[in-house]
Enzyme design. Structure first.
Site, PDB file in Angstrom:
ATOM      1  N   TYR A 143       0.849  -1.189   0.000  1.00 23.29           N
ATOM      2  CA  TYR A 143       0.000   0.000   0.000  1.00 23.29           C
ATOM      3  C   TYR A 143       0.886   1.240   0.000  1.00 23.29           C
ATOM      4  O   TYR A 143       1.801   1.357   0.813  1.00 23.29           O
ATOM      5  CB  TYR A 143      -0.896   0.013   1.240  1.00 23.29           C
ATOM      6  CG  TYR A 143      -1.836   1.195   1.299  1.00 23.29           C
ATOM      7  CD1 TYR A 143      -2.923   1.287   0.431  1.00 23.29           C
ATOM      8  CD2 TYR A 143      -1.653   2.220   2.224  1.00 23.29           C
ATOM      9  CE1 TYR A 143      -3.793   2.370   0.488  1.00 23.29           C
ATOM     10  CE2 TYR A 143      -2.521   3.306   2.285  1.00 23.29           C
ATOM     11  CZ  TYR A 143      -3.598   3.370   1.413  1.00 23.29           C
ATOM     12  OH  TYR A 143      -4.459   4.440   1.464  1.00 23.29           O
ATOM     13  N   ASP A 239       9.259   3.034   0.522  1.00 15.44           N
ATOM     14  CA  ASP A 239       8.138   3.713   1.161  1.00 15.44           C
ATOM     15  C   ASP A 239       8.227   3.423   2.651  1.00 15.44           C
ATOM     16  O   ASP A 239       7.794   2.370   3.123  1.00 15.44           O
ATOM     17  CB  ASP A 239       6.810   3.218   0.565  1.00 15.44           C
ATOM     18  CG  ASP A 239       5.618   3.973   1.156  1.00 15.44           C
ATOM     19  OD1 ASP A 239       5.812   4.702   2.151  1.00 15.44           O
ATOM     20  OD2 ASP A 239       4.506   3.826   0.624  1.00 15.44           O
ATOM     21  N   LYS A 267       3.570   9.486   9.035  1.00 15.55           N
ATOM     22  CA  LYS A 267       3.246   8.900  10.341  1.00 15.55           C
ATOM     23  C   LYS A 267       4.198   9.329  11.470  1.00 15.55           C
ATOM     24  O   LYS A 267       4.116  10.446  11.941  1.00 15.55           O
ATOM     25  CB  LYS A 267       3.165   7.391  10.211  1.00 15.55           C
ATOM     26  CG  LYS A 267       2.055   6.988   9.202  1.00 15.55           C
ATOM     27  CD  LYS A 267       1.588   5.579   9.382  1.00 15.55           C
ATOM     28  CE  LYS A 267       0.710   5.112   8.241  1.00 15.55           C
ATOM     29  NZ  LYS A 267      -0.668   4.850   8.604  1.00 15.55           N
TER      30      LYS A 267
HETATM   31  N1  PMP Z   1       2.584   4.378   2.351  1.00 17.02           N
HETATM   32  C1  PMP Z   1       2.448   3.465   3.308  1.00 17.02           C
HETATM   33  C2  PMP Z   1       3.443   2.361   3.431  1.00 17.02           C
HETATM   34  C3  PMP Z   1       1.370   3.555   4.203  1.00 17.02           C
HETATM   35  O1  PMP Z   1       1.215   2.627   5.152  1.00 17.02           O
HETATM   36  C4  PMP Z   1       0.460   4.630   4.067  1.00 17.02           C
HETATM   37  C5  PMP Z   1      -0.717   4.792   5.005  1.00 17.02           C
HETATM   38  N2  PMP Z   1      -1.082   3.736   5.756  1.00 17.02           N
HETATM   39  C6  PMP Z   1       0.656   5.558   3.039  1.00 17.02           C
HETATM   40  C7  PMP Z   1       1.745   5.399   2.203  1.00 17.02           C
HETATM   41  C8  PMP Z   1      -0.276   6.689   2.845  1.00 17.02           C
HETATM   42  O2  PMP Z   1      -0.152   7.608   3.888  1.00 17.02           O
HETATM   43  P1  PMP Z   1      -1.358   8.584   4.266  1.00 17.02           P
HETATM   44  O3  PMP Z   1      -2.442   7.742   4.841  1.00 17.02           O
HETATM   45  O4  PMP Z   1      -0.743   9.515   5.279  1.00 17.02           O
HETATM   46  O5  PMP Z   1      -1.753   9.294   3.020  1.00 17.02           O
END
Ligand code: PMP
Length: 428
Positions: A143, A239, A267
Site C-alpha cells: 500500500y 516507502d 506517520k
Molecule cells: N505508504 C504506506 C506504506 C502507508 O502505510 C500509508 C498509510 N497507511 C501511506 C503510504 C499513505 O499515507 P497517508 O495515509 O498519510 O496518506
C-alpha cells in the site's frame, strides 16, 4: 447494557451526516463497532463509554511517542503562540530538514508535504522525471496511499473483479504505467527490469510489508533490488511511511543497511501531526528547485507539524537512537509472549514483523513470504481474538496489527500478556 452502547449510539448518529460514519474507510472494519474516544494520555485511551484501553493501534502508526508526549506538546504550544500557518518560510523548516538529512542515510535533500499519499505522489513523479521513463514497478499487496496511479493491487477485492484497481472511479489508464510483481522474487524483478528497461522509471516497495501481515523481506531481496535498479538505471524508492522513525532510528534503510535513491516518510516523523517527507539523492531532489518537477500544497511546511517533528526527532535521536532500540526490545518481549500464549492454548498462528510493528495471522502456515501467502488465514479467529482483547482493555487495529510506542512500559507489557493469555485460553 452493552459495553459499547454510547459508541454504537454515536456511530449511528454520525452516519446520518458523515459518509459511513468514519473518516477513513479502513476504520469501518473495527468490530463490534467503530469506537468513539474521549481522551488519551501516554499509552492509554478512553472511549465514550468510559472503557480504558492500552493502545497498540497508535492511530495506525504515527504515535511513536504515545499520546500527549510532553516535549512534543510543549513544542507545538510554543509554535501556536507564534502562528499556526504562514504559507511562507520559517525556522522550523530548516531545523527539521537538517535533522532528517543528518539521521536518514538516503536524504541529501528533503521536501515536505502533509500525508504519506502526497509523499509517494512526489517520489513517483521525481523518479519519472529523473529517468525520463513513464512506468513504475510495484509489488502485490503493498500500500502506498490512495491516489489513482498507485492504489493498485492493494488487497484482493480488486483482483477478484478481474482488475488490479482498488476503487471504482480510478482511471483504467493508470494500469498502463505500472508493472505489478510478486514481492521477494528477484528473478521476476530482474527479468522485468531487463525486458522493459527503457520504460521503467523506478521500483517502489515497503521495505517491511506492514500493510499485508508485516512480512519481512527475504534475505538478499532488498540488496538485490538495490543492485538491479542501479544496473538498469531505475530509481529505488523505499516507502518508509510506516517503517521510518519506528523500526530503527534510521528507518528500514538503517535496519537493513541499504540506501535507496528516494524514501518517503509520514506517520511517526511528527509523532501524530500531519507531516510527510520525501528524502533522497541530491541530483533527483534538485529537479524541484530546477522547476522540472512541481511540488505544491497549501499546508506544506505546516508549522505545528514541524514543531512536533522538531521535538520528536530530538527525543528519537537522543543517545544514538536509544529510545527506538529500547522500543524494539520491549516490543520483542510482547511479540514472544503472545507467540507463547497462542502456542500454549494450541491456537495455530504466525506472527510476522519486528518488535515495533508486528501482525498475527491465524493460520497453520509456517512461513509467509509474499502477499498471496497471507490469504490462507482464519479471519473469524482473528476477530474473536481482537474482540476478546478489547473486552480486556487492549486495543488493536482491526487487521491484527500491533504497534508498540517508545512509552509502552514493561508493566504495560505484563498487563497485556496477562490479557492475551486469558483470551487465548477462552478461545481454545
Ligand atoms: N505508504 C504506506 C506504506 C502507508 O502505510 C500509508 C498509510 N497507511 C501511506 C503510504 C499513505 O499515507 P497517508 O495515509 O498519510 O496518506
Amino acid at each position: 447494557m452493552s459495553r459499547y452502547a454510547r459508541s454504537t449510539e454515536m456511530f449511528n448518529e454520525s452516519k446520518r451526516y458523515l459518509a459511513g460514519g468514519v473518516s477513513s474507510m479502513l476504520r469501518a472494519a473495527a468490530k463490534p463497532v467503530p469506537l468513539f474516544f474521549d481522551s488519551a494520555a501516554g499509552t492509554r485511551i478512553t472511549d465514550v463509554d468510559g472503557n480504558q484501553y492500552l493502545d497498540y493501534g497508535l492511530a495506525w502508526g504515527p504515535l511513536i511517542l504515545g499520546h500527549g508526549h510532553p516535549a512534543v506538546d510543549a513544542s507545538v504550544r510554543r509554535q501556536l503562540e507564534k502562528f499556526c500557518l504562514i504559507g511562507a518560510q520559517h525556522r522550523l523548516e530548516t531545523s527539521v530538514a537538517r535533522k532528517i538529512c543528518e539521521i536518514v542515510p538516503c536524504a541529501q535533500l528533503v521536501g515536505f508535504n502533509s500525508t504519506g499519499s502526497e509523499a509517494v505522489h512526489l517520489a513517483l513523479r521525481l523518479a519519472k522525471a529523473y529517468t525520463r521513463r513513464p512506468k513504475i514497478i510495484k509489488f502485490e499487496g503493498h500500500y502506498h496511499g490512495w491516489f489513482d496511479n498507485i492504489l493498485i493491487n492493494y488487497h484482493p477485492g480488486a483482483e477478484t473483479s478481474g482488475k488490479q484497481l482498488t476503487s471504482e472511479g480510478q482511471s483504467e489508464r493508470v494500469l498502463e504505467d505500472v508493472y505489478i510483481l510478486p514481492w521477494n522474487d528477484l528473478k521476476i524483478l530482474e527479468e522485468t527490469l531487463r525486458r522493459h528497461q527503457q520504460e521503467i522509471a523506478g521500483v517502489i516497495t515497503e521495505p517491511i510489508l506492514c500493510n499485508s501481515s508485516c512480512l519481512m523481506p527475504a534475505p538478499g531481496f532488498l540488496e538485490g533490488a538495490r543492485e538491479l535498479t542501479a544496473r538498469y538505471g531505475a530509481v529505488l524508492i523505499f516507502d518508509e511511511v510506516i517503517t521510518g522513525f519506528r523500526v530503527h532510528p534510521k528507518g528500514a534503510q538503517g535496519l537493513f543497511n541499504i540506501t535507496p535513491d528516494l524514501a518517503t516518510f509520514g506517520k511517526a516523523v511528527a509523532a501524530g501531526y500531519p507531516l510527510s517527507v520525501v528524502g533522497g539523492k541530491r541530483e533527483i531532489m534538485e529537479l524541484i528547485p530546477k522547476g522540472r518537477v512541481v511540488q505544491a500544497g497549501s499546508f506544506n511546511g505546516n508549522p505545528l507539524a514541524l514543531a512536533a517533528a522538531d521535538a520528536a526527532l530530538d527525543v528519537l535521536s537522543a543517545e544514538g537512537g536509544a529510545a527506538l532500540i529500547r522500543t524494539q526490545q520491549t516490543g520483542d518481549r510482547l511479540k514472544r509472549g503472545i507467540e507463547a500464549a497462542l502456542a500454549e492454548a494450541g491456537i495455530p498462528a504466525l506472527i510476522n514483523g519486528v518488535g515495533t510493528a508486528f501482525h498475527i495471522s491465524f493460520t497453520t502456515a509456517q512461513k509467509m513470504s509474499n502477499y498471496r501467502d497471507t490469504l490462507d488465514r482464519d479471519d473469524r479467529l482473528r476477530d474473536r481474538f481482537i474482540e476478546g482483547l478489547l473486552g480486556e482493555g487492549i486495543y488493536l487495529l482491526p487487521d491484527g496489527r500491533w504497534y508498540v510506542s517508545a512509552v509502552h512500559t514493561e508493566a504495560d507489557i505484563d498487563v497485556t500478556l496477562a490479557a492475551v493469555r486469558k483470551v487465548c485460553q477462552a478461545m481454545r
